[in-house]
Design a protein around this motif. Structure first.
Motif, PDB file in Angstrom:
ATOM      1  N   ARG B   9       0.831  -1.206   0.000  1.00  8.66           N
ATOM      2  CA  ARG B   9       0.000   0.000   0.000  1.00  8.66           C
ATOM      3  C   ARG B   9       0.866   1.257   0.000  1.00  8.66           C
ATOM      4  NH1 ARG B   9      -5.251   0.019   1.375  1.00  8.66           N
ATOM      5  NH2 ARG B   9      -5.123   2.054   0.351  1.00  8.66           N
ATOM      6  N   TYR B  35      -1.332   1.923 -14.188  1.00 15.00           N
ATOM      7  CA  TYR B  35      -1.568   3.359 -14.294  1.00 15.00           C
ATOM      8  C   TYR B  35      -0.829   4.075 -13.172  1.00 15.00           C
ATOM      9  CZ  TYR B  35      -5.792   2.155 -17.020  1.00 15.00           C
ATOM     10  OH  TYR B  35      -6.684   1.673 -17.952  1.00 15.00           O
ATOM     11  N   GLN B  37      -1.545   7.754 -10.945  1.00 17.75           N
ATOM     12  CA  GLN B  37      -2.591   8.740 -10.706  1.00 17.75           C
ATOM     13  C   GLN B  37      -1.990   9.909  -9.943  1.00 17.75           C
ATOM     14  OE1 GLN B  37      -5.885   7.524  -8.132  1.00 17.75           O
ATOM     15  NE2 GLN B  37      -7.324   8.649  -9.421  1.00 17.75           N
ATOM     16  N   MET B  88       0.818   7.707  -7.019  1.00 13.44           N
ATOM     17  CA  MET B  88      -0.033   6.561  -6.700  1.00 13.44           C
ATOM     18  C   MET B  88      -0.065   5.667  -7.935  1.00 13.44           C
ATOM     19  SD  MET B  88      -2.203   4.835  -4.829  1.00 13.44           S
ATOM     20  CE  MET B  88      -3.117   5.777  -3.615  1.00 13.44           C
ATOM     21  N   LEU B  90      -1.654   2.347  -9.772  1.00 14.01           N
ATOM     22  CA  LEU B  90      -2.844   1.503  -9.756  1.00 14.01           C
ATOM     23  C   LEU B  90      -2.737   0.414 -10.811  1.00 14.01           C
ATOM     24  CD1 LEU B  90      -5.444   4.364  -9.435  1.00 14.01           C
ATOM     25  CD2 LEU B  90      -5.201   2.520  -7.786  1.00 14.01           C
ATOM     26  N   HIS B 103     -11.074  -3.688 -13.530  1.00 12.75           N
ATOM     27  CA  HIS B 103     -11.209  -3.737 -12.083  1.00 12.75           C
ATOM     28  C   HIS B 103      -9.862  -3.405 -11.468  1.00 12.75           C
ATOM     29  CE1 HIS B 103     -15.261  -5.499 -12.200  1.00 12.75           C
ATOM     30  NE2 HIS B 103     -14.826  -6.083 -13.298  1.00 12.75           N
ATOM     31  N   PHE B 104      -9.885  -2.529 -10.478  1.00  9.80           N
ATOM     32  CA  PHE B 104      -8.656  -1.968  -9.935  1.00  9.80           C
ATOM     33  C   PHE B 104      -8.298  -2.528  -8.563  1.00  9.80           C
ATOM     34  CE2 PHE B 104      -7.533   1.575 -12.708  1.00  9.80           C
ATOM     35  CZ  PHE B 104      -8.669   1.691 -13.487  1.00  9.80           C
ATOM     36  N   GLY B 105      -6.999  -2.517  -8.304  1.00  7.95           N
ATOM     37  CA  GLY B 105      -6.516  -2.731  -6.955  1.00  7.95           C
ATOM     38  C   GLY B 105      -6.597  -1.434  -6.160  1.00  7.95           C
ATOM     39  N   ASP B 106      -6.185  -1.483  -4.904  1.00  6.54           N
ATOM     40  CA  ASP B 106      -6.275  -0.311  -4.039  1.00  6.54           C
ATOM     41  C   ASP B 106      -5.071   0.617  -4.135  1.00  6.54           C
ATOM     42  OD1 ASP B 106      -8.262  -1.764  -1.361  1.00  6.54           O
ATOM     43  OD2 ASP B 106      -8.832  -0.496  -3.056  1.00  6.54           O
ATOM     44  N   ARG B 109       1.066   3.657  -2.954  1.00  2.66           N
ATOM     45  CA  ARG B 109       1.573   5.032  -2.910  1.00  2.66           C
ATOM     46  C   ARG B 109       3.079   4.969  -2.759  1.00  2.66           C
ATOM     47  NH1 ARG B 109      -0.303   9.794  -3.040  1.00  2.66           N
ATOM     48  NH2 ARG B 109      -2.476   9.161  -2.838  1.00  2.66           N
TER      49      ARG B 109
END
Lengths: 115, 113
Positions: B9, B35, B37, B88, B90, B103-106, B109
């Protein structure tokens, strides 16, 4: 995460009211559209999708409307709840070769629900 | 439910380090995506893969590479991390057929010091 909501247009609604979030998409060749919800500290979550041969699709408390004439997509949330507070963004997929699953994402709108 | 799991995370690395970000999906999806962000810039596609051992450049591939040795796993590699890669990250996956949502993961960072 928490920085996602910076510099975004904000929609503030009262709990229980209906919310309408708008998105202008870029390409008339796009044939598939998705709405995502992103809460602070989490990844985007799929809400609802619609194909270009439809102009309306309903889910649980959500409705997506597609107006291909003006390249406009909207997400309607009925009876907005505090848990709906998040950044919402649309995504489009253009229908040409080589882009089997690639999406183009909008910048997003921050929805803030007042109790 | 679709599960896309990103290994970390939060991650802090130093300039010049080689950094690995891992992503695993459990839905037998053909397509996988990375990706980044950033505030004001939205989601930007770095690399994607339609099948095992296949990869395609996205919009901002410079400074990154990827690896897809197994269908369920897609790794993003920062060859020599730089401060402008603080972001971030993703990961997403989708079925290969037309009109399927990603569908994305969390997210991870990543901070490069």
């Amino acid at each position: 995460g928490e920085s996602v909501g910076l510099h975004l247009p904000t929609l503030s609604v009262q709990e229980g009211d209906n919310s309408i979030i708008n998105c202008a998409y870029s390409n008339s060749a796009s044939d598939y559209f998705i709405w995502y919800k992103q809460e602070s500290g989490k990844g985007p979550q799929f809400i609802i999708d619609i194909r270009s041969n439809m102009d309306k699709r309903q889910g649980q408390r959500v409705t997506v409307l597609l107006n291909k004439t003006v390249k406009h997509l909207s997400l309607q949330i009925a009876a907005t709840q505090p848990g709906d507070s998040a950044v919402y963004f649309c995504a489009e997929k253009m229908n040409y070769g080589g882009s089997q699953g690639n999406l183009i994402f909008g910048k997003g709108t921050k929805l803030s629900v007042k109790p | 439910d679709v599960k896309v799991t990103q290994s970390s995370r939060y991650l802090v690395k130093r300039t010049g380090e080689k950094v690995f970000l891992e992503c695993v999906q459990d839905m037998d999806h053909e397509n996988m995506f990375w990706y980044r962000q950033d505030p004001g810039l939205g989601l930007r596609l770095i690399y994607f893969s339609y099948d095992v051992k296949m990869k395609e450049k996205g919009d901002i591939p410079e400074g990154y590479s990827v690896s897809r040795e197994k269908k369920e796993r897609f790794s993003l590699i920062l060859e020599s991390a730089s401060t402008n890669q603080t972001s971030m990250y993703l990961c997403a996956s989708s079925f290969g057929s037309v009109g399927q949502p990603q569908h994305f993961g969390d997210g991870t960072r990543l901070s490069i010091l």
